[in-house]
Design an enzyme around this catalytic site. Structure first.
Site, PDB file in Angstrom:
ATOM      1  N   LYS A   1      -7.918   1.763  -1.800  1.00 26.63           N
ATOM      2  CA  LYS A   1      -8.640   1.570  -0.533  1.00 26.63           C
ATOM      3  C   LYS A   1      -9.134   2.937  -0.084  1.00 26.63           C
ATOM      4  CE  LYS A   1      -8.402  -0.630   4.014  1.00 26.63           C
ATOM      5  NZ  LYS A   1      -8.795   0.450   4.919  1.00 26.63           N
TER       6      LYS A   1
ATOM      7  N   GLY B   1     -14.104  -2.904   7.733  1.00 22.53           N
ATOM      8  CA  GLY B   1     -14.611  -2.157   8.869  1.00 22.53           C
ATOM      9  C   GLY B   1     -15.548  -2.976   9.743  1.00 22.53           C
ATOM     10  N   GLY B   2     -15.133  -3.256  10.975  1.00 25.72           N
ATOM     11  CA  GLY B   2     -16.014  -3.889  11.949  1.00 25.72           C
ATOM     12  C   GLY B   2     -16.274  -5.366  11.752  1.00 25.72           C
TER      13      GLY B   2
ATOM     14  N   GLN C   1       0.842  -1.198   0.000  1.00 28.63           N
ATOM     15  CA  GLN C   1       0.000   0.000   0.000  1.00 28.63           C
ATOM     16  C   GLN C   1       0.876   1.246   0.000  1.00 28.63           C
ATOM     17  OE1 GLN C   1      -2.394   1.660   3.383  1.00 28.63           O
ATOM     18  NE2 GLN C   1      -4.113   1.208   2.034  1.00 28.63           N
TER      19      GLN C   1
ATOM     20  N   GLY D   1      -9.249  -6.333   9.595  1.00 28.54           N
ATOM     21  CA  GLY D   1      -8.089  -5.683  10.201  1.00 28.54           C
ATOM     22  C   GLY D   1      -7.813  -6.169  11.606  1.00 28.54           C
ATOM     23  N   ARG D   2      -8.322  -5.435  12.592  1.00 29.90           N
ATOM     24  CA  ARG D   2      -7.927  -5.693  13.986  1.00 29.90           C
ATOM     25  C   ARG D   2      -8.262  -7.091  14.482  1.00 29.90           C
ATOM     26  NH1 ARG D   2     -10.853  -0.741  16.475  1.00 29.90           N
ATOM     27  NH2 ARG D   2     -12.017  -1.004  14.531  1.00 29.90           N
TER      28      ARG D   2
ATOM     29  N   CYS E   1      -6.680   6.636   5.161  1.00 30.61           N
ATOM     30  CA  CYS E   1      -6.064   6.890   6.464  1.00 30.61           C
ATOM     31  C   CYS E   1      -6.347   8.319   6.919  1.00 30.61           C
ATOM     32  CB  CYS E   1      -4.559   6.657   6.392  1.00 30.61           C
ATOM     33  SG  CYS E   1      -3.742   6.872   7.998  1.00 30.61           S
TER      34      CYS E   1
END
Length: 328
Positions: free
Chosen positions: A135, A208-209, A66, A230-231, A96
């Site tokens: 993205k 996301g989420g 990226q 992601g997380r 970002c």
């Protein structure tokens, strides 16, 4: 398998997290998921001589880099460097929200200038031997995503981009920290689904989420082309990545967290022999046993003893022994 197939499940680019050690670990856990680097800025590569930031292990394929930037010529140069290094995809960051990114006029602030994003993308495509993707967010600040996102996709598609990963939240560039921007703005999955219906020719991944493979599977079944996690993939990698090949890609068989630890040993040994520190690798392994017996002891031993000057494989072995005893 074509990279579009791998993109059914991808692990999001995350600053300070998805470095080459993290990606090596994640690849051991899933042979199929598409991996992304942390964002690397085009000024750092082109003007700063930071090509070392592009280093990766061949086993990481398929792996995407990226880039962050807003100067078309500079992004083209950076994209060419990434292609020379052997990446499978070059992705442009338009999502970002950090102050550092805003001051460089790239990241989420570029949602306000889709024509500039299109210009950057066209330059990157002309310079690249691999696919260039974007993205983005659904909008920023006071923008109306229902109006902004379709226009953004249409404008950037015209430049030649056919694959987008959409973080289904707005970014608030003033008033919210980057961390808050990952949680506070509400998710709008419906809008992302609408974009897939409105732009059926585009390959669209949602981000996301998303916290489980079951949720990812449901989003794919609902018509989206890909899911980017992601997380959850970072903090509970075993829950996401160890089942990914089977549940998302239909490839049977999965490893155990213990197997992954054993398979990491040669990589860690090489890293230590080259002068690296144990914690540079094991910090990405803290969540490996999340939700399993011994997880607390595993984290504690690696956290407390992994930073020592003499920290070596014996620390990893001690942590794994603690997990084995807890599970007995």
């Amino acid at each position: 398998m074509h990279i579009h197939q791998h993109a059914k499940l991808s692990i999001a680019p995350m600053m300070d997290w998805t470095d080459r050690h993290c990606r090596y670990l994640h690849r051991l856990m899933s042979s199929q998921a598409l991996l992304y680097t942390e964002m690397v800025t085009s000024p750092a590569l082109v003007r700063g001589g930071a090509r070392h930031l592009l280093r990766f292990d061949p086993s990481e394929h398929p792996v995407a880099v990226q880039l962050g930037g807003s100067d078309p010529a500079e992004l083209a140069q950076a994209a060419m460097m990434c292609c020379d290094e052997g990446y499978d995809e070059v992705n442009l960051n338009v999502g970002c929200p950090s102050d550092r990114v805003q001051s460089g006029t790239f990241g989420a602030v570029l949602m306000k200038t889709p024509e500039l994003v299109a210009e950057c993308a066209a330059a990157m495509i002309a310079a690249s031997s691999v696919e260039v993707t974007v993205k983005c967010r659904i909008g920023v600040d006071e923008q109306d995503p229902q109006e902004v996102l379709p226009r953004f996709l249409e404008t950037v598609r015209a430049a030649g981009v056919s694959r987008f990963a959409i973080h289904a939240r707005k970014a608030w560039l003033q008033g919210l920290s980057p961390k808050e921007n990952r949680d506070i703005p509400p998710l709008d999955y419906d809008l992302v689904h609408q974009m897939k219906r409105d732009f059926p020719d585009l390959h669209i991944s949602i981000n996301g989420g998303i916290e489980s493979l079951a949720q990812a599977r449901a989003l794919l079944d609902a018509g989206l082309d890909g899911v980017m996690i992601g997380r959850a993939a970072y903090h509970s990698p075993s829950d996401i990545l160890l089942g990914a090949d089977e549940e998302i890609f239909g490839i049977p068989g999965r490893k155990t967290p213990d197997q992954v630890v054993h398979e990491m040993r040669p990589y860690i040994a090489t890293h230590l022999d080259e002068g690296g520190k144990l914690h540079q690798v094991t910090r990405h392994m803290l969540g490996l046993f999340a939700g399993r017996p011994g997880a607390r002891q595993w984290r504690r031993i690696l956290s407390e003893k992994g930073h020592g000057a003499d920290a070596g494989l014996h620390v990893l072995d001690e942590a794994l022994e603690a997990v084995t005893r807890a599970a007995a």
